[in-house]
Design a protein around this motif. Structure first.
Motif, short mmCIF file in Angstrom:
data_model
loop_
_atom_site.label_atom_id
_atom_site.label_comp_id
_atom_site.label_asym_id
_atom_site.label_seq_id
_atom_site.Cartn_x
_atom_site.Cartn_y
_atom_site.Cartn_z
N LEU A 1 0.84 -1.21 0.00
CA LEU A 1 0.00 0.00 0.00
C LEU A 1 0.88 1.26 0.00
O LEU A 1 0.63 2.22 -0.75
N GLN A 2 1.94 1.23 0.80
CA GLN A 2 2.84 2.39 0.88
C GLN A 2 3.51 2.65 -0.46
O GLN A 2 3.61 3.79 -0.92
N LEU A 3 3.94 1.56 -1.10
CA LEU A 3 4.59 1.69 -2.41
C LEU A 3 3.61 2.29 -3.42
O LEU A 3 3.96 3.21 -4.17
N GLN A 4 2.37 1.79 -3.41
CA GLN A 4 1.39 2.29 -4.38
C GLN A 4 1.09 3.77 -4.13
O GLN A 4 0.93 4.55 -5.07
N LEU A 5 1.02 4.15 -2.85
CA LEU A 5 0.74 5.56 -2.54
C LEU A 5 1.91 6.44 -2.95
O LEU A 5 1.72 7.53 -3.51
N GLU B 1 13.11 2.57 3.68
CA GLU B 1 14.02 2.55 2.52
C GLU B 1 13.58 1.60 1.41
O GLU B 1 13.69 1.92 0.23
N TYR B 2 13.07 0.41 1.80
CA TYR B 2 12.71 -0.56 0.76
C TYR B 2 11.55 -0.06 -0.09
O TYR B 2 11.49 -0.34 -1.29
N VAL B 3 10.63 0.65 0.52
CA VAL B 3 9.51 1.20 -0.25
C VAL B 3 10.03 2.25 -1.22
O VAL B 3 9.65 2.28 -2.40
N VAL B 4 10.94 3.10 -0.76
CA VAL B 4 11.51 4.13 -1.63
C VAL B 4 12.23 3.46 -2.82
O VAL B 4 12.00 3.81 -3.99
N VAL C 1 8.81 15.32 -3.98
CA VAL C 1 7.86 14.49 -3.23
C VAL C 1 8.51 14.08 -1.92
O VAL C 1 9.67 13.66 -1.90
N MET C 2 7.77 14.20 -0.82
CA MET C 2 8.29 13.77 0.47
C MET C 2 7.55 12.52 0.90
O MET C 2 6.32 12.52 0.97
N TYR C 3 8.30 11.45 1.16
CA TYR C 3 7.71 10.21 1.68
C TYR C 3 8.00 10.17 3.18
O TYR C 3 9.15 10.38 3.59
N SER C 4 6.98 9.93 4.01
CA SER C 4 7.28 9.86 5.44
C SER C 4 6.43 8.80 6.14
O SER C 4 5.33 8.46 5.69
N THR C 5 7.01 8.27 7.24
CA THR C 5 6.31 7.29 8.07
C THR C 5 6.69 7.56 9.54
O THR C 5 7.65 8.28 9.80
N CYS C 6 5.94 6.92 10.46
CA CYS C 6 6.38 7.00 11.86
C CYS C 6 6.73 5.60 12.35
O CYS C 6 6.36 5.22 13.47
N THR C 7 7.43 4.85 11.50
CA THR C 7 7.92 3.53 11.89
C THR C 7 9.44 3.46 11.70
O THR C 7 10.01 4.20 10.89
N LEU C 8 10.05 2.52 12.44
CA LEU C 8 11.50 2.29 12.30
C LEU C 8 11.79 1.26 11.21
O LEU C 8 12.94 1.03 10.86
N SER C 9 10.74 0.63 10.71
CA SER C 9 10.91 -0.53 9.83
C SER C 9 11.52 -0.20 8.47
O SER C 9 10.93 0.55 7.69
N LEU D 1 18.99 5.71 2.71
CA LEU D 1 18.24 6.71 1.94
C LEU D 1 17.35 7.47 2.88
O LEU D 1 16.64 6.87 3.69
N GLY D 2 17.33 8.79 2.79
CA GLY D 2 16.49 9.59 3.69
C GLY D 2 17.07 9.66 5.09
O GLY D 2 18.22 9.29 5.33
N GLU D 3 16.26 10.14 6.01
CA GLU D 3 16.69 10.32 7.40
C GLU D 3 15.69 9.66 8.34
O GLU D 3 14.49 9.64 8.06
N LEU D 4 16.22 9.16 9.47
CA LEU D 4 15.36 8.50 10.45
C LEU D 4 15.65 9.10 11.82
O LEU D 4 16.80 9.16 12.26
N ILE D 5 14.60 9.57 12.50
CA ILE D 5 14.74 10.08 13.87
C ILE D 5 14.47 8.93 14.83
O ILE D 5 13.40 8.29 14.77
N LEU D 6 15.43 8.67 15.70
CA LEU D 6 15.29 7.58 16.66
C LEU D 6 14.78 8.11 18.00
O LEU D 6 15.26 9.14 18.48
N PRO D 7 13.82 7.41 18.62
CA PRO D 7 13.44 7.76 19.98
C PRO D 7 14.66 7.63 20.89
O PRO D 7 15.45 6.70 20.75
N ASN D 8 14.79 8.60 21.80
CA ASN D 8 15.94 8.62 22.69
C ASN D 8 15.45 9.23 24.01
O ASN D 8 14.70 10.20 23.98
N LEU D 9 15.88 8.67 25.15
CA LEU D 9 15.29 9.14 26.42
C LEU D 9 15.49 10.62 26.68
O LEU D 9 14.66 11.27 27.30
#
Ligand SMILES: C[S@@+](CC[C@H](N)C(=O)[O-])C[C@H]1O[C@@H](n2cnc3c(N)ncnc32)[C@H](O)[C@@H]1O
Length: 356
Positions: A259-263, A290-293, A277-285, A332-340
């Motif tokens: 679904l993400q790829l199609q969108l 990257e694989y969808v991109v 185009v900006m692709y964004s998610t709120c997952t670490l997966s 590819l792209g940037e990922l923000i990691l949760p950090n205490l």
């Protein structure tokens, strides 16, 4: 169930970083207050400053400008040691102007876990700020909307990023879409709580399956935001109701990357050549990021003869490293990691430019 799956997948993906990401995901997240430029600006700025909150975007831009002018001065005066000079004169990939203007977002400093009070309506009923995970603002900043742009927000509800896009005051036209009727209702309510009526009338809201966007519309956009549904990692550990990890939603979960790829493909097809185009998610997966991109870039080349270039957003790390914890090994792209000490994210964002 969510935690079991995360332990399995993210343990492998992040190795020794996973235990600290895990405990951060399970702890209270930090919020940001997206400033509403359509409110009583002076009053609300004062309220936020009285709380000791800081506009992290303004602060980051100033810090970089200071570093640059120090470097320039140092180069002129030739007084810096060779080591310092290398550090300060490090060339930037992109200038600071490569982020969307007029967006302000207040956060408490690193390590400060204070909470913002809910915003109160002013005499016109307009709210001064919108509380959100501050990392959600980064994809909109990196989208870099320019004056006169035609902009599409393909999966927009409930509208946090739509509000951020509208703060730029740059859109000639903003098309806002989501497939869910109840979430579109929420988006309507949010827009009415933050924006003047004349501005809301300029926003074109639709409720369509974003995968078919091009079949239903012929406008070509300068900027497209594709903020897709995902496993919503932080939320999935907190709320059982409606969780994508519920037993009955296994098939839906397995189909998410498709679904993400199609969108994303639909979003790129909606952009004009040269458009971004900006692709964004709120997952670490990685599978959803990257694989969808990579999949979308390949599919557009093979099936549509369209070349897409992935932008380098590493200057964001330099700009915002004091507020967010960036994953250093994102291909590819940037990922923000949760950090205490900076418990934002997860937030993945990747910018793509359609070349033809
Ligand atoms: C991550 S949320 C968007 C959050 C929003 N951008 C914000 O900042 O508030 C993903 C959205 O995608 C929508 N969605 C799911 N499938 C869709 C589809 N096929 N077409 C359009 N929207 C879809 C969901 O209803 C959900 O509102």
């Amino acid at each position: 169930m969510a935690l079991q799956i995360f332990d399995m997948n993210y343990g492998t993906q992040f190795g020794s970083l996973w235990p600290s990401i895990r405990i951060s995901l399970l702890s209270e997240q930090k919020y940001g207050a997206l400033f509403n430029n359509f409110c009583d600006v002076k009053l609300v700025t004062q309220q936020l400053e009285d709380l000791n909150a800081i506009d992290f975007i303004w602060e980051a831009q100033n810090a970089v400008k200071d570093l640059d002018s120090m470097a320039e001065q140092g180069a002129r005066e030739q007084v810096l040691s060779p080591e310092t000079q290398t550090e300060l004169c490090e060339p930037r990939d992109q200038p600071v102007s490569f982020i969307s203007p007029n967006i302000k977002c207040y956060t408490f400093p690193r390590g400060d876990i204070s909470l913002f009070p809910q915003a109160k309506p002013d005499i016109l009923g307009i709210l001064g700020y919108y509380l959100l995970n501050a990392a959600s603002v980064l994809p909109v900043l990196a989208l870099n909307v320019q004056p006169g742009d035609l902009v599409l927000d393909l999966c927009a509800a409930p509208g946090g990023k739509t509000l951020a896009i509208l703060q730029t005051g740059c859109c000639r036209e903003l098309a806002v879409n989501d497939i869910s009727a109840s979430r579109i209702d929420r988006l309507h309510r949010i827009l009415h709580s933050y924006l003047p009526e004349q501005l809301i009338n300029k926003v074109k809201i639709t409720r369509k399956d974003g995968r078919n966007w091009r079949d239903l519309n012929d406008t070509c956009y300068d900027r497209v935001l594709v903020d897709v549904p995902c496993t919503n990692d932080r939320q999935s550990l907190k709320e059982e109701e409606n969780s994508i990890f519920k037993y009955g939603r296994k098939e839906e979960r397995k189909m998410l990357p498709m679904l993400q790829l199609q969108l994303l493909v639909a979003g790129i097809l909606a952009a004009k050549p040269g458009g971004e185009v900006m692709y964004s998610t709120c997952t670490l997966s990685q599978l959803q990021n990257e694989y969808v991109v990579e999949g979308a870039v390949e599919l557009l080349k093979v099936e549509h003869g369209i070349t897409v270039q992935v932008a380098d957003l590493s200057y964001f790390r330099r700009l915002f490293q004091s507020t967010f914890s960036f994953y250093q090994d994102c291909r590819l792209g940037e990922l923000i990691l949760p950090n205490l000490s900076a418990n934002f994210g997860p937030m993945y964002f990747c910018k793509l430019q359609r070349l033809n």
